[in-house]
Scaffold this motif. Structure first.
Motif, PDB file in Angstrom:
ATOM      1  N   GLN A  11      13.697-103.455  -2.944  1.00 40.29           N
ATOM      2  CA  GLN A  11      13.018-102.203  -3.297  1.00 40.29           C
ATOM      3  C   GLN A  11      11.744-101.995  -2.484  1.00 40.29           C
ATOM      4  O   GLN A  11      11.463-100.886  -2.016  1.00 40.29           O
ATOM      5  N   ASN A  12      10.974-103.048  -2.293  1.00 40.13           N
ATOM      6  CA  ASN A  12       9.723-102.945  -1.520  1.00 40.13           C
ATOM      7  C   ASN A  12      10.006-102.552  -0.072  1.00 40.13           C
ATOM      8  O   ASN A  12       9.281-101.747   0.514  1.00 40.13           O
ATOM      9  N   ALA A  13      11.071-103.120   0.498  1.00 42.45           N
ATOM     10  CA  ALA A  13      11.433-102.795   1.883  1.00 42.45           C
ATOM     11  C   ALA A  13      11.851-101.332   2.002  1.00 42.45           C
ATOM     12  O   ALA A  13      11.523-100.659   2.983  1.00 42.45           O
ATOM     13  N   LEU A  14      12.577-100.842   0.985  1.00 46.08           N
ATOM     14  CA  LEU A  14      13.020 -99.451   1.014  1.00 46.08           C
ATOM     15  C   LEU A  14      11.832 -98.495   0.910  1.00 46.08           C
ATOM     16  O   LEU A  14      11.735 -97.514   1.659  1.00 46.08           O
ATOM     17  N   GLU A  15      10.926 -98.798  -0.005  1.00 46.28           N
ATOM     18  CA  GLU A  15       9.743 -97.949  -0.175  1.00 46.28           C
ATOM     19  C   GLU A  15       8.874 -97.965   1.082  1.00 46.28           C
ATOM     20  O   GLU A  15       8.373 -96.926   1.518  1.00 46.28           O
ATOM     21  N   LYS A  16       8.699 -99.145   1.671  1.00 44.48           N
ATOM     22  CA  LYS A  16       7.906 -99.261   2.910  1.00 44.48           C
ATOM     23  C   LYS A  16       8.581 -98.491   4.041  1.00 44.48           C
ATOM     24  O   LYS A  16       7.915 -97.855   4.870  1.00 44.48           O
ATOM     25  N   SER A  17       9.907 -98.482   4.068  1.00 40.93           N
ATOM     26  CA  SER A  17      10.655 -97.755   5.104  1.00 40.93           C
ATOM     27  C   SER A  17      10.391 -96.261   5.016  1.00 40.93           C
ATOM     28  O   SER A  17      10.164 -95.593   6.032  1.00 40.93           O
ATOM     29  N   PHE A  18      10.405 -95.715   3.805  1.00 37.77           N
ATOM     30  CA  PHE A  18      10.141 -94.289   3.635  1.00 37.77           C
ATOM     31  C   PHE A  18       8.676 -93.952   3.936  1.00 37.77           C
ATOM     32  O   PHE A  18       8.373 -92.874   4.458  1.00 37.77           O
ATOM     33  N   LYS A  19       7.779 -94.881   3.615  1.00 40.28           N
ATOM     34  CA  LYS A  19       6.366 -94.672   3.938  1.00 40.28           C
ATOM     35  C   LYS A  19       6.183 -94.594   5.452  1.00 40.28           C
ATOM     36  O   LYS A  19       5.483 -93.709   5.964  1.00 40.28           O
ATOM     37  N   ASP A  20       6.817 -95.523   6.172  1.00 38.64           N
ATOM     38  CA  ASP A  20       6.738 -95.508   7.636  1.00 38.64           C
ATOM     39  C   ASP A  20       7.360 -94.240   8.209  1.00 38.64           C
ATOM     40  O   ASP A  20       6.892 -93.694   9.209  1.00 38.64           O
ATOM     41  N   LEU A  21       8.442 -93.805   7.569  1.00 39.34           N
ATOM     42  CA  LEU A  21       9.123 -92.595   8.034  1.00 39.34           C
ATOM     43  C   LEU A  21       8.192 -91.393   7.949  1.00 39.34           C
ATOM     44  O   LEU A  21       8.137 -90.562   8.874  1.00 39.34           O
ATOM     45  N   SER A  22       7.447 -91.287   6.850  1.00 40.49           N
ATOM     46  CA  SER A  22       6.537 -90.149   6.681  1.00 40.49           C
ATOM     47  C   SER A  22       5.361 -90.238   7.656  1.00 40.49           C
ATOM     48  O   SER A  22       4.828 -89.219   8.088  1.00 40.49           O
ATOM     49  N   GLU A  23       4.954 -91.462   7.998  1.00 37.44           N
ATOM     50  CA  GLU A  23       3.887 -91.622   8.995  1.00 37.44           C
ATOM     51  C   GLU A  23       4.404 -91.281  10.395  1.00 37.44           C
ATOM     52  O   GLU A  23       3.666 -90.758  11.226  1.00 37.44           O
ATOM     53  N   ARG A  24       5.666 -91.560  10.627  1.00 38.33           N
ATOM     54  CA  ARG A  24       6.282 -91.322  11.930  1.00 38.33           C
ATOM     55  C   ARG A  24       6.553 -89.834  12.158  1.00 38.33           C
ATOM     56  O   ARG A  24       6.346 -89.313  13.241  1.00 38.33           O
ATOM     57  N   HIS A  25       7.005 -89.141  11.100  1.00 37.54           N
ATOM     58  CA  HIS A  25       7.358 -87.716  11.217  1.00 37.54           C
ATOM     59  C   HIS A  25       6.355 -86.872  10.430  1.00 37.54           C
ATOM     60  O   HIS A  25       6.405 -86.808   9.199  1.00 37.54           O
ATOM     61  N   GLU A  26       5.472 -86.196  11.138  1.00 38.04           N
ATOM     62  CA  GLU A  26       4.444 -85.370  10.501  1.00 38.04           C
ATOM     63  C   GLU A  26       5.041 -84.303   9.589  1.00 38.04           C
ATOM     64  O   GLU A  26       4.436 -83.925   8.584  1.00 38.04           O
ATOM     65  N   ILE A  27       6.233 -83.815   9.940  1.00 34.87           N
ATOM     66  CA  ILE A  27       6.836 -82.711   9.191  1.00 34.87           C
ATOM     67  C   ILE A  27       7.060 -83.105   7.731  1.00 34.87           C
ATOM     68  O   ILE A  27       7.047 -82.250   6.836  1.00 34.87           O
ATOM     69  N   LEU A  28       7.240 -84.403   7.453  1.00 32.39           N
ATOM     70  CA  LEU A  28       7.434 -84.866   6.074  1.00 32.39           C
ATOM     71  C   LEU A  28       6.135 -84.830   5.281  1.00 32.39           C
ATOM     72  O   LEU A  28       6.146 -84.950   4.058  1.00 32.39           O
ATOM     73  N   ARG A  29       5.014 -84.693   5.997  1.00 37.93           N
ATOM     74  CA  ARG A  29       3.700 -84.605   5.343  1.00 37.93           C
ATOM     75  C   ARG A  29       3.102 -83.206   5.499  1.00 37.93           C
ATOM     76  O   ARG A  29       1.918 -82.996   5.262  1.00 37.93           O
ATOM     77  N   THR A  30       3.927 -82.244   5.914  1.00 38.59           N
ATOM     78  CA  THR A  30       3.450 -80.898   6.205  1.00 38.59           C
ATOM     79  C   THR A  30       3.594 -79.990   4.997  1.00 38.59           C
ATOM     80  O   THR A  30       4.591 -80.039   4.287  1.00 38.59           O
TER      81      THR A  30
END
Length: 207
Positions: A11-30
């Motif tokens: 679970q921690n790896a999955l959550e960290k993966s999505f966190k990294d994804l949002s840092e990688r793709h600005e559109i997910l934080r737009t």
């Protein structure tokens, strides 16, 4: 998107993966805001929480609860100015059985984008859960860069040509297309749909 995950899950790896994804793709934080004059603009947030874990392991009516959360996601009303416009819910059914719900507003994603996100989540998860090498190149362009390029391209002669084409194609069409229906058109338009199930026989399908 609803994914059924069977087997051991970090679970921690999955959550960290999505966190990294949002840092990688600005559109997910737009988010999309409006000036006092009604002009729309994009604002990229430095951080946004969109990962939620819901433990249903002790629930007697698990399938009912899963359907409830799926239905909730399907009918969710997004706030474009506040976000998040991407939501991830991990439903825990047991130690080795999970449901992953991923919901994105169409303003930040499409079918092609979803494939990219799922591919990158797989790579990130493999990295954090199993220590595999992470083969993700640094993004030199973000979605806002593409939007800006498209806006600059779609003006002048190009814009006139595009507008002229559709104005000629749509010339003379009625304001309302009165399709034959079983019921009269309601006074107030609603976008709530329904389900109609039917079977197609093999002969028709093959044809």
């Amino acid at each position: 998107l609803a994914l059924e995950l069977k087997g051991s899950l970090n679970q921690n790896a999955l959550e960290k993966s999505f966190k990294d994804l949002s840092e990688r793709h600005e559109i997910l934080r737009t988010v999309f805001k409006e000036t006092e004059s009604g002009e729309g603009y994009q604002e990229v947030l430095s951080h946004i929480d969109f990962f939620e874990v819901i433990d249903l392991s002790d629930c007697v009516y698990q399938q009912h609860e899963v359907e409830f959360y799926k239905s909730q996601e399907e009918s969710w009303h997004f706030d474009l100015s506040e976000g998040p416009l991407c939501r991830v819910k991990l439903l825990i059914l047991s130690k080795e059985h999970h449901i992953l719900l991923v919901t994105l507003h169409h303003i930040i994603s499409d079918g092609w984008s979803m494939n990219i996100l799922m591919d990158e989540i797989s790579l990130l998860y493999a990295h954090y859960a199993f220590g595999k090498n992470l083969d993700l190149s640094v993004l030199t362009l973000q979605y806002v860069d593409y939007s800006l390029w498209q806006r600059q391209w779609l003006q002048g002669e190009v814009l006139e040509r595009q507008l002229d084409y559709w104005q000629r194609k749509l010339e003379g069409i009625p304001d309302v297309i009165a399709l034959p229906t079983d019921y009269a058109r309601p006074k107030l338009l609603s976008y709530e749909g329904g389900h109609y199930r039917f079977e197609i026989d093999e002969e028709l399908r093959d044809g």
